[in-house]
Design an enzyme around this catalytic site. Sequence first.
Site, short mmCIF file in Angstrom:
data_model
loop_
_atom_site.label_atom_id
_atom_site.label_comp_id
_atom_site.label_asym_id
_atom_site.label_seq_id
_atom_site.Cartn_x
_atom_site.Cartn_y
_atom_site.Cartn_z
N TYR A 110 0.81 -1.21 0.00
CA TYR A 110 0.00 0.00 0.00
C TYR A 110 0.86 1.27 0.00
CZ TYR A 110 -3.40 3.50 0.81
OH TYR A 110 -4.16 4.63 0.64
N TRP A 112 1.06 5.56 -2.14
CA TRP A 112 0.72 6.34 -3.34
C TRP A 112 1.79 6.23 -4.42
CZ3 TRP A 112 -1.86 11.75 -3.49
CH2 TRP A 112 -3.15 11.69 -2.94
N1 MGD Z 1 -2.12 8.54 11.99
C1 MGD Z 1 -2.47 8.55 10.71
N2 MGD Z 1 -1.92 7.67 9.85
C2 MGD Z 1 -2.28 7.69 8.57
C3 MGD Z 1 -3.22 8.61 8.07
C4 MGD Z 1 -3.81 9.51 8.99
O1 MGD Z 1 -4.65 10.35 8.63
N3 MGD Z 1 -3.40 9.46 10.30
N4 MGD Z 1 -3.54 8.60 6.74
C5 MGD Z 1 -3.40 7.36 6.01
C6 MGD Z 1 -3.51 7.61 4.57
S1 MGD Z 1 -5.02 8.26 4.05
C7 MGD Z 1 -2.54 7.29 3.67
S2 MGD Z 1 -2.88 7.48 2.01
C8 MGD Z 1 -1.28 6.71 4.11
C9 MGD Z 1 -0.05 7.19 3.32
O2 MGD Z 1 0.75 6.11 3.11
P1 MGD Z 1 2.35 6.15 2.85
O3 MGD Z 1 2.74 4.78 2.48
O4 MGD Z 1 3.01 6.75 4.01
O5 MGD Z 1 2.48 7.18 1.71
P2 MGD Z 1 3.23 7.39 0.38
O6 MGD Z 1 3.92 8.66 0.50
O7 MGD Z 1 2.20 7.28 -0.66
O8 MGD Z 1 4.29 6.24 0.18
C10 MGD Z 1 4.89 6.14 -1.05
C11 MGD Z 1 6.33 5.69 -0.90
O9 MGD Z 1 6.76 5.31 -2.21
C12 MGD Z 1 8.03 5.90 -2.48
N5 MGD Z 1 8.13 6.08 -3.93
C13 MGD Z 1 7.84 7.16 -4.68
N6 MGD Z 1 8.07 6.92 -5.98
C14 MGD Z 1 8.51 5.65 -6.07
C15 MGD Z 1 8.90 4.82 -7.17
O10 MGD Z 1 8.87 5.20 -8.33
N7 MGD Z 1 9.28 3.56 -6.86
C16 MGD Z 1 9.32 3.07 -5.60
N8 MGD Z 1 9.70 1.83 -5.42
N9 MGD Z 1 8.96 3.84 -4.55
C17 MGD Z 1 8.56 5.10 -4.78
C18 MGD Z 1 8.02 7.19 -1.69
O11 MGD Z 1 9.34 7.61 -1.45
C19 MGD Z 1 7.24 6.80 -0.44
O12 MGD Z 1 8.10 6.32 0.56
O13 MGD Z 1 -1.06 7.02 5.49
C20 MGD Z 1 -2.11 6.59 6.33
N10 MGD Z 1 -1.71 6.78 7.72
N1 MGD Z 2 -0.92 18.61 1.81
C1 MGD Z 2 -1.40 17.35 1.79
N2 MGD Z 2 -2.62 17.10 1.30
C2 MGD Z 2 -3.11 15.83 1.31
C3 MGD Z 2 -2.33 14.74 1.75
C4 MGD Z 2 -1.03 15.03 2.26
O1 MGD Z 2 -0.29 14.14 2.70
N3 MGD Z 2 -0.61 16.34 2.27
N4 MGD Z 2 -2.82 13.46 1.70
C5 MGD Z 2 -3.94 13.17 0.80
C6 MGD Z 2 -4.60 11.92 1.21
S1 MGD Z 2 -3.79 10.44 0.93
C7 MGD Z 2 -5.81 11.87 1.77
S2 MGD Z 2 -6.53 10.37 2.12
C8 MGD Z 2 -6.56 13.11 2.06
C9 MGD Z 2 -7.21 13.05 3.42
O2 MGD Z 2 -8.19 14.01 3.53
P1 MGD Z 2 -8.86 14.24 4.95
O3 MGD Z 2 -9.00 12.95 5.63
O4 MGD Z 2 -10.09 15.02 4.77
O5 MGD Z 2 -7.73 15.14 5.62
P2 MGD Z 2 -7.16 15.31 7.09
O6 MGD Z 2 -6.16 16.40 6.99
O7 MGD Z 2 -6.73 14.03 7.65
O8 MGD Z 2 -8.40 15.81 7.92
C10 MGD Z 2 -9.11 16.99 7.58
C11 MGD Z 2 -9.63 17.67 8.83
O9 MGD Z 2 -10.62 16.89 9.47
C12 MGD Z 2 -10.75 17.40 10.78
N5 MGD Z 2 -11.28 16.37 11.66
C13 MGD Z 2 -10.59 15.34 12.17
N6 MGD Z 2 -11.41 14.56 12.93
C14 MGD Z 2 -12.62 15.13 12.88
C15 MGD Z 2 -13.89 14.81 13.46
O10 MGD Z 2 -14.06 13.82 14.16
N7 MGD Z 2 -14.92 15.62 13.15
C16 MGD Z 2 -14.79 16.72 12.38
N8 MGD Z 2 -15.88 17.43 12.13
N9 MGD Z 2 -13.61 17.05 11.83
C17 MGD Z 2 -12.54 16.27 12.08
C18 MGD Z 2 -9.36 17.84 11.20
O11 MGD Z 2 -9.42 19.10 11.83
C19 MGD Z 2 -8.59 17.84 9.90
O12 MGD Z 2 -7.83 19.04 9.70
O13 MGD Z 2 -5.70 14.23 2.03
C20 MGD Z 2 -4.96 14.31 0.81
N10 MGD Z 2 -4.35 15.61 0.80
MO MO Z 3 -4.90 8.69 1.81
#
Ligand code: MGD
Ligand code: MGD
Ligand code: MO
Length: 748
Positions: A110, A112
């Site tokens: 998993y 991006w």
């Molecule tokens: N506490 C907490 N944890 C969360 C979340 C949260 O809201 N709170 N959010 C969750 C969500 S929504 C997401 S999407 C995940 C994010 O999940 P992560 O796995 O942390 O995110 P990415 O940055 O997508 O990881 C991509 C990796 O691929 C590598 N990469 C980039 N290009 C290439 C390539 O061409 N080849 C290879 N082999 N590698 C490459 C990058 O350097 C990076 O390390 O985290 C989740 N974890």
């Molecule tokens: N700059 C930047 N943008 C991103 C990403 C990134 O890594 N960096 N990651 C992307 C990815 S993979 C994803 S999945 C999306 C995630 O998109 P979201 O899940 O919508 O983003 P978050 O920043 O985790 O949360 C948005 C806001 O929700 C509010 N919130 C948290 N818990 C609660 C709750 O219980 N109730 C209410 N009402 N509000 C709450 C928090 O204040 C937080 O700032 O973002 C994407 N956009």
């Molecule tokens: Mo995500």
Amino acid sequence: MSLMRATSLCHWGAFEATVEDGRLTQTRPLRDSGADPDMIGAWSDLVYSESRIDRPYVRAGFLRKNGRKGQRGRDEMIPVSWEQALDLVAGELHRVYRDHGPASVFGGSYGWSSAGRLHHARTQIRRFLAAAGGFTDQTGNYSWGAANIILPHVVGDASAVSHAATSWETIATDGDCVVAFGGLNPKNWRVTSGGAGEHHIPDHIVRAGKRGVRFIVISPFRGDIPEGLDAEWIAPRPNTDTAIMLGLAHQALVTGRADRSFLDRYTAGQDQFFAYLRGEQDGIEKTLDWAADISGLQPETLQALWEKISTGRIMLTASWSLQRADHGEQPYWALIALAAMLGQIGLPGGGFCFGYGSMNGVGAMARRGYVPVMPGLPNPAASAIPAACVTDCFANPGKEIAFNGRTLRYPDTRLVYWAGGNPFHHAQDLNLLEKAWQRPETVIVHEPWWTPTARRADIVLPATTSLERNDIGGSSRDPYVFFMPKLIDPVGEARDDFAIFGAIAERLGCKPAYDEGRSEEAWLRHLWSLTEAKAAREGIAAPDFETLRQNGYWHVPPPEAPEVMLAPFRADPAAHPLKTPSGRIELSSATIAAFDYDDCPSHPSWLEPVEWLGAAEGDELHLLTNQPEKQLHGQLYPVLGAGDCAPVTLHPDDAARRAIAQDSLVRVFNGRGACLARARLSNATRKGVALMPTGAWFEPDDDNHIEANGNPNALTADRQTSALSRGCAALSALVRIEPWQRSGIARK
Ligand SMILES: Nc1nc2c(c(=O)[nH]1)N[C@H]1C(S)=C(S)[C@@H](COP(=O)(O)OP(=O)(O)OC[C@H]3O[C@@H](n4cnc5c(=O)[nH]c(N)nc54)[C@H](O)[C@@H]3O)O[C@H]1N2
Ligand SMILES: Nc1nc2c(c(=O)[nH]1)N[C@H]1C(S)=C(S)[C@@H](COP(=O)(O)OP(=O)(O)OC[C@H]3O[C@@H](n4cnc5c(=O)[nH]c(N)nc54)[C@H](O)[C@@H]3O)O[C@H]1N2
Ligand SMILES: [Mo]
């Protein structure tokens, strides 16, 4: 001196690159694309950063014959030749397939990855492992794992979160009020999965605002209101949105203002849901007072909110964050139910929508299907676990779990293969993953950078970045397709994932199945020919491959009319039934009732979260772990994140009570772990709530028993949303925060 300028794309936007004498010297946002200059500008430092992996490495303990001694993440990494590394990987795969079968190879991988459809690492690793014999996959995702499973039960499919969205255009023309649960945090518009040629949501909002559309943001954090937007802020306790929605639905019911004709024509299961609202079984009427009590709001605030949404064209929206929580299915189901009672689903500017504030491009005007998609291959192992169950799966081979009406049995994971993701950034309770990660026999990682995951591998293969290869990129939510040219030679000994898998496939005898005999160039031409064929079918003039390559990008003509989610269903529900058992919106579900899950009843319900302010003891705070501002997850960390440990934002009164000063170091901790953070005091958060972004690379300091860079997943629980969807529930954790006085922390 040679000088080259070219355009390209990454998840954080479109850019123009300058290459001098073969070296990338500058990247800046493409013209008026609206991409973030800091994130775009970081490329030239990132690509040559000291964190790049220069050549293949093998863990010392793994290299030693007969015995996998030492510990992942602690042993020295020994440089080896590509030939040696590729032989080792092929040998390990061969051994594990022979002795344990394909399901014991974990390759869900998993993450991006990076933009670019052909070289998308996660797609390539799954193709490769499917061709090699099979693997255990991860289904769903971290972003909207709960929505992905609950929505098909309620509205027939998950498109309302995966790609469909009522266009902002219609909010500007027809809307009166947008109620945004979880807000519209502008930082989230900096990224689009796959990359975007434009970041124009702020403009849409300004236009809507100018037309008099009222915005109400419901979030514990005022930062979820974009600057310059005159929005009302309602700050409930986190994780109580479901109670608020149910209270509003009850009010609609008892005031007789629920749209009966809409409910009768388009929904099923209203009786059961209404009985619940009236408290007919549990004796609790879901009144506004009841909701106020749970959410920590004044009853008058909710009464006023009800008045505002009971007339006019109302768009109810929830960010993805709401469902990354205990019982994350409920706020989405409740929002749909409330929207159904208001009767505006399928109308321009009204109804419900998910994720306007979660990612760039949601609600943009884009014609879908013009960005090529790299096809997958069937997985012979037919084995998959929900994405967020990875730690549990590694730790508990053979364990049975309930999942969406089925029983799954975890495989016995012997080999872990990751390319394009960073589990030691993204998974919950990383101290638990650290233990579970030691269990498999072999861990192989492809990465451009020494992420915490790469450092915990047995075999590390250095991958190129998207600047070092040719590709085509774009997003289904954006109107542009980009040719992404190879701008520089591979850094160090890095190779493309596609080439690495090709070389291993050759050793395993499955290369024809893996690459279908196509080179990079042949794949790109093939994929583009599919787009051209689609364009021809739909009467759209698309550039040919050479023209796309030469022009750098193509602006796909916009759709004729702005999208209105579920408009065809509204117009003619008999001709366009939903794919639910009733063909309608299910306000209660017999299917879910039959699953008999305590943590996901048969209709939208308020279920107390495990960790929330209603269960806080002593000086516990509710920590929200949202997405980072100027990073994409752990990506960009070496340049934009590593300068300091991550910030934790808390209310000045909460800080004063704990003798915490602005900008001081603090220890954030609970029973699962501790991490260091930099205190930021701000009355933008509700009292009792602290906010800490993800993004820091996990760096445990054993001497001080603390994670030193500020990765909040040292604190989150490895618990999923419910047995229905097993989505990631990471957003919340109860924590304590105290000043940190010790010195000598080993930050890396
Ligand atoms: N506490 C907490 N944890 C969360 C979340 C949260 O809201 N709170 N959010 C969750 C969500 S929504 C997401 S999407 C995940 C994010 O999940 P992560 O796995 O942390 O995110 P990415 O940055 O997508 O990881 C991509 C990796 O691929 C590598 N990469 C980039 N290009 C290439 C390539 O061409 N080849 C290879 N082999 N590698 C490459 C990058 O350097 C990076 O390390 O985290 C989740 N974890
Ligand atoms: N700059 C930047 N943008 C991103 C990403 C990134 O890594 N960096 N990651 C992307 C990815 S993979 C994803 S999945 C999306 C995630 O998109 P979201 O899940 O919508 O983003 P978050 O920043 O985790 O949360 C948005 C806001 O929700 C509010 N919130 C948290 N818990 C609660 C709750 O219980 N109730 C209410 N009402 N509000 C709450 C928090 O204040 C937080 O700032 O973002 C994407 N956009
Ligand atoms: Mo995500």
